[in-house]
Write an enzyme that holds these catalytic residues in place. Structure first.
Site, mmCIF file in Angstrom:
data_model
loop_
_atom_site.group_PDB
_atom_site.id
_atom_site.type_symbol
_atom_site.label_atom_id
_atom_site.label_comp_id
_atom_site.label_asym_id
_atom_site.label_seq_id
_atom_site.Cartn_x
_atom_site.Cartn_y
_atom_site.Cartn_z
ATOM 1 N N ASP A 31 -29.047 38.172 -59.066
ATOM 2 C CA ASP A 31 -28.155 38.861 -60.770
ATOM 3 C C ASP A 31 -28.367 37.132 -61.272
ATOM 4 O OD1 ASP A 31 -27.114 41.406 -61.913
ATOM 5 O OD2 ASP A 31 -27.013 39.438 -63.047
ATOM 6 N N ASP A 43 -33.243 40.650 -65.514
ATOM 7 C CA ASP A 43 -32.348 39.431 -64.611
ATOM 8 C C ASP A 43 -31.721 39.642 -63.094
ATOM 9 O OD1 ASP A 43 -29.925 41.004 -65.165
ATOM 10 O OD2 ASP A 43 -28.880 39.212 -65.444
ATOM 11 N N GLU A 44 -32.487 40.929 -62.640
ATOM 12 C CA GLU A 44 -32.319 41.253 -61.696
ATOM 13 C C GLU A 44 -33.224 41.198 -60.339
ATOM 14 O OE1 GLU A 44 -29.540 45.117 -61.128
ATOM 15 O OE2 GLU A 44 -29.562 44.381 -63.608
HETATM 16 N N1 DCP Z 1 -28.104 43.011 -71.448
HETATM 17 C C1 DCP Z 1 -27.498 43.585 -72.978
HETATM 18 N N2 DCP Z 1 -26.936 44.795 -73.271
HETATM 19 C C2 DCP Z 1 -26.094 45.086 -72.862
HETATM 20 C C3 DCP Z 1 -26.373 44.469 -71.327
HETATM 21 C C4 DCP Z 1 -27.376 43.110 -70.752
HETATM 22 O O1 DCP Z 1 -28.401 43.448 -74.202
HETATM 23 N N3 DCP Z 1 -25.459 46.367 -72.637
HETATM 24 C C5 DCP Z 1 -28.397 41.981 -71.822
HETATM 25 C C6 DCP Z 1 -27.838 40.280 -71.955
HETATM 26 C C7 DCP Z 1 -27.727 39.879 -70.172
HETATM 27 C C8 DCP Z 1 -28.997 40.934 -69.949
HETATM 28 O O2 DCP Z 1 -29.377 41.474 -70.453
HETATM 29 O O3 DCP Z 1 -27.835 38.697 -70.502
HETATM 30 C C9 DCP Z 1 -28.497 41.196 -67.822
HETATM 31 O O4 DCP Z 1 -27.326 42.016 -67.749
HETATM 32 P P1 DCP Z 1 -26.012 41.974 -66.738
HETATM 33 O O5 DCP Z 1 -25.269 43.397 -67.024
HETATM 34 O O6 DCP Z 1 -26.882 41.288 -65.927
HETATM 35 O O7 DCP Z 1 -24.941 40.705 -67.059
HETATM 36 P P2 DCP Z 1 -24.921 39.024 -67.471
HETATM 37 O O8 DCP Z 1 -25.990 38.199 -66.657
HETATM 38 O O9 DCP Z 1 -24.746 39.012 -68.946
HETATM 39 O O10 DCP Z 1 -23.680 39.081 -67.191
HETATM 40 P P3 DCP Z 1 -23.613 38.927 -65.287
HETATM 41 O O11 DCP Z 1 -23.064 38.023 -65.037
HETATM 42 O O12 DCP Z 1 -21.610 40.328 -64.939
HETATM 43 O O13 DCP Z 1 -24.111 39.208 -64.222
HETATM 44 MG MG MG Z 2 -27.034 39.137 -64.619
#
Ligand code: DCP
Ligand code: MG
Length: 356
Positions: free
Chosen positions: A9, A107-108
């Site tokens: 992730d 991103d996963e």
């Molecule tokens: N995203 C979004 N709205 C949300 C959740 C996520 O637009 N409610 C988008 C932005 C994030 C991406 O999807 O960058 C990936 O989601 P993640 O839940 O994996 O969150 P992040 O990668 O940002 O943070 P983490 O480090 O917790 O994985």
């Molecule tokens: Mg993420």
């Protein structure tokens, strides 16, 4: 013989890409999302970097709230095509390491590395290598979880972030999963969490001690899945097939909307939000559907299926507006609008999708 599954992730993904492109953002709280307009902005936070998270800023939070928590932050609008492109590049690096993969969002990704490494320790070494390669080539960090199944691997990647690596071997599953809050389990959202709280169940260990029959009585078939998850059981395969059946977005208006123009503008925005992914991922669709919810929560869906597959943006927009039209002549205020495409056909390229 058991399996060895990896879940990767990316950390604060959109924000990490922005930091990479703008070295002046480094070390400062960064929030990617809607325009905050000095605290008057509508819309939400897409993500925030880890420095902004120290102020309490989180994904999906109203941007006005983020502004109150962190007025000194840097606020930028999302650049989806850049994130999709970066995601594609990273995912093709990862997919070199196993042909058994399953990408579950932008991103996963899961990798089944059972046939690639001899044991969990070797899997850990491989994970370190993947982390470094992504960082060197793409200048963003990721966290990796390794476990005997997808459930444990996913929980493990979330355990230590950013740039973490957590390995949970066969014998460590119970020790790892028991103290976690039930909310971490897939499918347990705020509502289920509340019901469980009412039953004095807050940790996975407490959940594992509830009789499966009582869970089924309360939650139906999902009760059985909850029971399995509480024991760390997940037999599901790492496979791309049949994973994504539709792509779409929906949005709830901050105030219920009575003007068709605003609903149409929202449709344009929603379509812009996911169409880029359709093109980059070389996907075609046959069906366009809409969902509309009125102020009293009454909800309707309508769909139109074509004879042919297409990836045309105008078709999504026009069809969505046509389907919504008949609901807008009756003078009721709209609370939520959603647009979705289905009947998907995937091209040569791999998918990079996020269902929101
Ligand atoms: N995203 C979004 N709205 C949300 C959740 C996520 O637009 N409610 C988008 C932005 C994030 C991406 O999807 O960058 C990936 O989601 P993640 O839940 O994996 O969150 P992040 O990668 O940002 O943070 P983490 O480090 O917790 O994985
Ligand atoms: Mg993420």
């Amino acid at each position: 013989m058991g399996r060895i599954i990896m879940h990767i992730d990316l950390d604060a993904f959109y924000a990490s890409v922005e930091e990479r492109e703008h070295s002046e953002y480094k070390g400062k709280p960064l929030i990617v999302g809607a325009d905050p307009q000095e605290g008057r902005g509508r819309g939400v936070v897409a993500t925030a970097n880890y420095s902004a998270r120290e102020f309490g800023v989180r994904s999906a939070m109203p941007i006005s709230r983020a502004w109150k928590l962190c007025p000194q932050g840097i606020y930028v609008r999302p650049n989806f095509s850049l994130y999709v492109k970066t995601s594609h590049e990273i995912m093709s690096i990862v997919k070199k390491y196993s042909n058994k993969f399953e990408q579950i969002s932008i991103d996963e990704i899961f990798l089944d590395v059972t046939d690639k490494v001899s044991d969990f320790e070797a899997a850990g070494k491989l994970a370190e290598r993947i982390k470094k390669e992504i960082l060197n080539k793409e200048k963003v960090t990721c966290s990796i979880g390794i476990g005997p199944n997808k459930l444990i691997a996913k929980l493990a990647s979330d355990y230590k972030k950013p740039y973490g690596l957590t390995i949970v071997g066969f014998d460590d599953v119970k020790r790892f999963i028991d103290p976690l809050p039930v909310r971490k389990l897939i499918g347990i959202g705020p509502k289920t969490e509340d019901v469980l709280k009412g039953m004095k169940i807050e940790t996975v260990e407490q959940l594992s001690k509830v009789e499966v029959k009582s869970l089924i009585d309360i939650f139906g078939v999902f009760g059985y899945r909850m029971h399995e998850m509480s024991l760390g059981i997940d037999e599901s395969e790492v496979t791309e097939e049949g994973e994504i059946k539709s792509i779409g977005r929906e949005t709830t208006f901050e105030e219920d909307v009575g003007t068709p123009e605003i609903v149409f503008a929202a449709i344009d925005e929603l379509v812009d939000g996911f169409h880029e992914e359709i093109i980059t991922s070389n996907i075609q669709f046959k069906t366009v559907s809409i969902k509309i919810r009125f102020e009293n929560f009454e909800t309707h869906t309508r769909a139109k299926t074509f004879e042919f597959h297409t990836s045309d943006k105008e078709i999504v927009r026009d069809t969505a507006k046509e389907l919504v039209q008949s609901f807008l002549n009756i003078g009721r205020r709209v609370r939520l609008i959603g647009v979705r495409v289905s009947g998907l056909k995937f091209g040569e390229k791999q998918k990079t999708l996020r269902e929101v």
